[in-house]
Scaffold this motif. Structure first.
Motif, PDB file in Angstrom:
ATOM      1  N   ILE A  83      21.090 -16.052 100.435  1.00  0.00           N
ATOM      2  CA  ILE A  83      22.181 -17.027 100.342  1.00  0.00           C
ATOM      3  C   ILE A  83      23.330 -16.587 101.236  1.00  0.00           C
ATOM      4  CG2 ILE A  83      23.936 -17.986  98.810  1.00  0.00           C
ATOM      5  CD1 ILE A  83      21.916 -17.885  96.570  1.00  0.00           C
ATOM      6  N   LYS A  84      23.705 -17.438 102.160  1.00  0.00           N
ATOM      7  CA  LYS A  84      24.802 -17.110 103.086  1.00  0.00           C
ATOM      8  C   LYS A  84      26.161 -17.452 102.482  1.00  0.00           C
ATOM      9  CE  LYS A  84      22.007 -17.743 107.260  1.00  0.00           C
ATOM     10  NZ  LYS A  84      21.840 -18.501 108.534  1.00  0.00           N
ATOM     11  N   ALA A  85      26.213 -18.539 101.737  1.00  0.00           N
ATOM     12  CA  ALA A  85      27.477 -18.974 101.134  1.00  0.00           C
ATOM     13  C   ALA A  85      27.243 -19.271  99.658  1.00  0.00           C
ATOM     14  CB  ALA A  85      28.011 -20.218 101.846  1.00  0.00           C
ATOM     15  N   PRO A  86      27.558 -18.321  98.778  1.00  0.00           N
ATOM     16  CA  PRO A  86      27.352 -18.544  97.344  1.00  0.00           C
ATOM     17  C   PRO A  86      28.084 -19.794  96.862  1.00  0.00           C
ATOM     18  CG  PRO A  86      27.835 -16.242  97.776  1.00  0.00           C
ATOM     19  CD  PRO A  86      28.096 -16.977  99.061  1.00  0.00           C
ATOM     20  N   LYS A  87      27.433 -20.501  95.943  1.00  0.00           N
ATOM     21  CA  LYS A  87      27.992 -21.719  95.380  1.00  0.00           C
ATOM     22  C   LYS A  87      28.385 -21.491  93.922  1.00  0.00           C
ATOM     23  CE  LYS A  87      26.615 -24.343  98.931  1.00  0.00           C
ATOM     24  NZ  LYS A  87      26.897 -23.855 100.212  1.00  0.00           N
ATOM     25  N   THR A  88      29.045 -22.485  93.366  1.00  0.00           N
ATOM     26  CA  THR A  88      29.328 -22.496  91.927  1.00  0.00           C
ATOM     27  C   THR A  88      28.403 -23.508  91.268  1.00  0.00           C
ATOM     28  OG1 THR A  88      31.647 -21.864  92.193  1.00  0.00           O
ATOM     29  CG2 THR A  88      31.039 -22.969  90.140  1.00  0.00           C
ATOM     30  N   VAL A  89      27.640 -23.039  90.303  1.00  0.00           N
ATOM     31  CA  VAL A  89      26.667 -23.895  89.617  1.00  0.00           C
ATOM     32  C   VAL A  89      27.120 -24.091  88.173  1.00  0.00           C
ATOM     33  CG1 VAL A  89      24.269 -24.192  88.916  1.00  0.00           C
ATOM     34  CG2 VAL A  89      24.812 -23.046  91.081  1.00  0.00           C
ATOM     35  N   ALA A  90      27.258 -25.342  87.785  1.00  0.00           N
ATOM     36  CA  ALA A  90      27.627 -25.667  86.405  1.00  0.00           C
ATOM     37  C   ALA A  90      26.368 -25.753  85.543  1.00  0.00           C
ATOM     38  CB  ALA A  90      28.382 -26.986  86.360  1.00  0.00           C
ATOM     39  N   ILE A  91      26.472 -25.243  84.334  1.00  0.00           N
ATOM     40  CA  ILE A  91      25.366 -25.337  83.382  1.00  0.00           C
ATOM     41  C   ILE A  91      25.886 -25.983  82.105  1.00  0.00           C
ATOM     42  CG2 ILE A  91      23.586 -24.129  82.082  1.00  0.00           C
ATOM     43  CD1 ILE A  91      23.801 -21.804  83.982  1.00  0.00           C
ATOM     44  N   ILE A  92      25.281 -27.079  81.716  1.00  0.00           N
ATOM     45  CA  ILE A  92      25.566 -27.708  80.424  1.00  0.00           C
ATOM     46  C   ILE A  92      24.422 -27.322  79.497  1.00  0.00           C
ATOM     47  CG2 ILE A  92      25.914 -29.867  79.178  1.00  0.00           C
ATOM     48  CD1 ILE A  92      26.917 -31.087  81.788  1.00  0.00           C
ATOM     49  N   MET A  93      24.750 -26.561  78.466  1.00  0.00           N
ATOM     50  CA  MET A  93      23.720 -25.950  77.631  1.00  0.00           C
ATOM     51  C   MET A  93      23.484 -26.711  76.334  1.00  0.00           C
ATOM     52  SD  MET A  93      24.513 -21.892  78.046  1.00  0.00           S
ATOM     53  CE  MET A  93      24.313 -21.074  79.642  1.00  0.00           C
ATOM     54  N   ILE A 159      22.985 -27.815  86.282  1.00  0.00           N
ATOM     55  CA  ILE A 159      21.779 -27.796  85.444  1.00  0.00           C
ATOM     56  C   ILE A 159      22.229 -28.257  84.073  1.00  0.00           C
ATOM     57  CG2 ILE A 159      19.922 -26.404  84.474  1.00  0.00           C
ATOM     58  CD1 ILE A 159      20.378 -24.407  86.757  1.00  0.00           C
ATOM     59  N   ALA A 160      21.713 -29.388  83.626  1.00  0.00           N
ATOM     60  CA  ALA A 160      22.168 -29.975  82.361  1.00  0.00           C
ATOM     61  C   ALA A 160      20.985 -30.254  81.448  1.00  0.00           C
ATOM     62  CB  ALA A 160      22.934 -31.272  82.625  1.00  0.00           C
ATOM     63  N   THR A 161      21.143 -29.880  80.197  1.00  0.00           N
ATOM     64  CA  THR A 161      20.092 -30.076  79.205  1.00  0.00           C
ATOM     65  C   THR A 161      20.643 -30.890  78.051  1.00  0.00           C
ATOM     66  OG1 THR A 161      19.121 -27.934  79.777  1.00  0.00           O
ATOM     67  CG2 THR A 161      18.439 -28.916  77.695  1.00  0.00           C
ATOM     68  N   GLY A 162      19.909 -31.920  77.650  1.00  0.00           N
ATOM     69  CA  GLY A 162      20.354 -32.740  76.531  1.00  0.00           C
ATOM     70  C   GLY A 162      19.271 -33.669  76.049  1.00  0.00           C
ATOM     71  N   SER A 163      19.655 -34.625  75.252  1.00  0.00           N
ATOM     72  CA  SER A 163      18.717 -35.614  74.732  1.00  0.00           C
ATOM     73  C   SER A 163      18.420 -36.643  75.816  1.00  0.00           C
ATOM     74  CB  SER A 163      19.318 -36.316  73.512  1.00  0.00           C
ATOM     75  OG  SER A 163      20.445 -37.088  73.904  1.00  0.00           O
ATOM     76  N   ASN A 164      17.489 -37.535  75.532  1.00  0.00           N
ATOM     77  CA  ASN A 164      17.196 -38.608  76.488  1.00  0.00           C
ATOM     78  C   ASN A 164      18.426 -39.473  76.742  1.00  0.00           C
ATOM     79  OD1 ASN A 164      14.578 -37.732  76.709  1.00  0.00           O
ATOM     80  ND2 ASN A 164      13.713 -39.275  75.350  1.00  0.00           N
ATOM     81  N   ASN A 165      19.229 -39.674  75.701  1.00  0.00           N
ATOM     82  CA  ASN A 165      20.435 -40.486  75.867  1.00  0.00           C
ATOM     83  C   ASN A 165      21.465 -39.792  76.743  1.00  0.00           C
ATOM     84  OD1 ASN A 165      19.571 -42.691  74.361  1.00  0.00           O
ATOM     85  ND2 ASN A 165      20.309 -41.836  72.429  1.00  0.00           N
ATOM     86  N   THR A 166      21.730 -38.515  76.465  1.00  0.00           N
ATOM     87  CA  THR A 166      22.718 -37.798  77.273  1.00  0.00           C
ATOM     88  C   THR A 166      22.212 -37.580  78.689  1.00  0.00           C
ATOM     89  OG1 THR A 166      21.882 -35.676  76.450  1.00  0.00           O
ATOM     90  CG2 THR A 166      23.763 -36.637  75.300  1.00  0.00           C
ATOM     91  N   ALA A 167      20.900 -37.489  78.855  1.00  0.00           N
ATOM     92  CA  ALA A 167      20.332 -37.307  80.199  1.00  0.00           C
ATOM     93  C   ALA A 167      20.655 -38.500  81.088  1.00  0.00           C
ATOM     94  CB  ALA A 167      18.830 -37.093  80.115  1.00  0.00           C
ATOM     95  N   ARG A 168      20.659 -39.689  80.513  1.00  0.00           N
ATOM     96  CA  ARG A 168      21.013 -40.870  81.306  1.00  0.00           C
ATOM     97  C   ARG A 168      22.458 -40.785  81.770  1.00  0.00           C
ATOM     98  NH1 ARG A 168      17.223 -43.525  77.798  1.00  0.00           N
ATOM     99  NH2 ARG A 168      18.783 -43.823  76.160  1.00  0.00           N
TER     100      ARG A 168
END
Length: 348
Positions: A83-93, A159-168
């Protein structure tokens, strides 16, 4: 930091987690730090009634085993970390089982990116402490780990994890960002009637561990015509004491009452109900089943339902099957939804 520094830090984190298992890997860890995490475990248990001591213990043992030097090196050897330029990755757990979002957290940091974490309110005590411990043993992580309860902002991928409703909602909200969006999935087991007692005993672990709340928990069985459940019920009997835990018992009583009032046919043994149903996601204390006539036809059926299935437990059914009793012991390279998280992160 170089990759080896990051690997070494997580090896040390695994050694720290081992302090809360039956076989600690080292004895030279500050007792105040150990006491601090014990307090967080106490808070987690008090805050979420599903986080029983046995489930917390199992989760900690699982991550202790995963975070060995051999496992981390084997996992990371499959990629080129350039990785040449590190990024910020959001995670919704999610928060259905203890530390359920830890693999995403680990993947982001091992890849060399920074992480912005939005936790579930159901599992908010453990990971922040482990993050602070990481920064303590490897100062290079300082400034690269952030937690927020506010609206996510200033990230380059999610990266987001949730129910089918929240996924929409996630798919709409993050439509302009590189993303991995995870929806509801369930796991199934294929039975032939030739399973050994040991295999069925392992299947009971796949069903009851974490009260069946995880996507890797088996919630549905596929059985041949004429299958006799007696051997199955004998094998799962070792989990009988689960009915003494109030939250599980309340769900058992409620779902049983619903089934009886609706006059649904079912089998039950005092702590588990078996009901014929085409759905994948069964309520707590219930396992659905469906009959099959032909294994090849069943393979085609399950392939068409691939987006709804996390794991297939079987013996000789497919190349991607998981052995009985192994669903809650994934390796670092066993990715949720079969989406390679590290590959995604390295191509941001």
């Amino acid at each position: 930091m170089k990759l080896q520094q990051r690997v070494n830090a997580f090896v040390k984190l695994g050694e720290f987690l081992s302090q809360f298992t039956e076989s600690p890997k080292t004895s030279d860890i500050d007792t105040a730090l150990v006491a601090g995490f014990k307090h967080q475990l106490k808070l987690a248990k008090e805050h979420n009634g599903w986080f029983s001591k046995s489930n917390l213990d199992f989760a900690l043992q699982s991550w202790t085993d995963c975070l060995s030097e051999d496992n981390l090196n084997q996992w990371t050897s499959n990629y080129e970390f350039k990785i040449k330029a590190p990024k910020t990755v959001a995670i919704i757990m999610a928060g259905n089982i203890p530390l359920v979002g830890f693999h995403d957290f680990l993947s982001v940091l091992i890849s060399g990116h920074s992480v912005l974490v939005k936790q579930s309110s159901n599992d908010k005590h453990l990971l922040p402490y482990l993050a602070k411990y990481l920064e303590f043993i490897e100062p290079g992580f300082k400034g690269n780990i952030k937690f927020t309860e506010e609206k996510l902002d200033g990230f380059d991928g999610v990266i987001a994890t949730g129910s089918n409703n929240t996924a929409r909602y996630f798919e709409y909200y993050f439509k302009d960002q590189p993303s991995i969006i995870r929806k509801n999935r369930n796991s199934v087991a294929i039975l032939t009637g030739n399973e050994t007692d040991a295999q069925l005993s392992g299947l009971s672990d796949d069903i009851f561990r974490y009260y069946g709340l995880g996507c890797r928990n088996v919630s549905k069985l596929y059985i041949p015509e004429g299958y006799n459940f007696d051997t199955f019920f004998n094998a799962v009997y070792k989990w009988k004491d689960i009915i003494n835990e109030s939250k599980y018992a309340n769900n058992y009583d409620y779902n049983k009452a619903v089934y009886l009032m609706s006059e649904f046919d079912m089998l039950e043994n005092g702590f588990l109900m078996i009901k014929e149903d085409q759905s994948f996601g069964s309520p707590i204390a219930t396992v659905f089943y469906e009959k099959y006539m032909d294994l090849e036809a069943l393979k085609a059926t399950l392939k068409s339902e691939d987006e709804n299935i996390q794991c297939i437990v079987a013996d000789g059914f497919s190349t991607s099957e998981i052995a009985f009793g192994q669903t809650q012991e994934p390796k670092l390279w066993d990715y949720a939804d079969n989406v390679d998280t590290v590959d995604f992160l390295l191509t941001l």
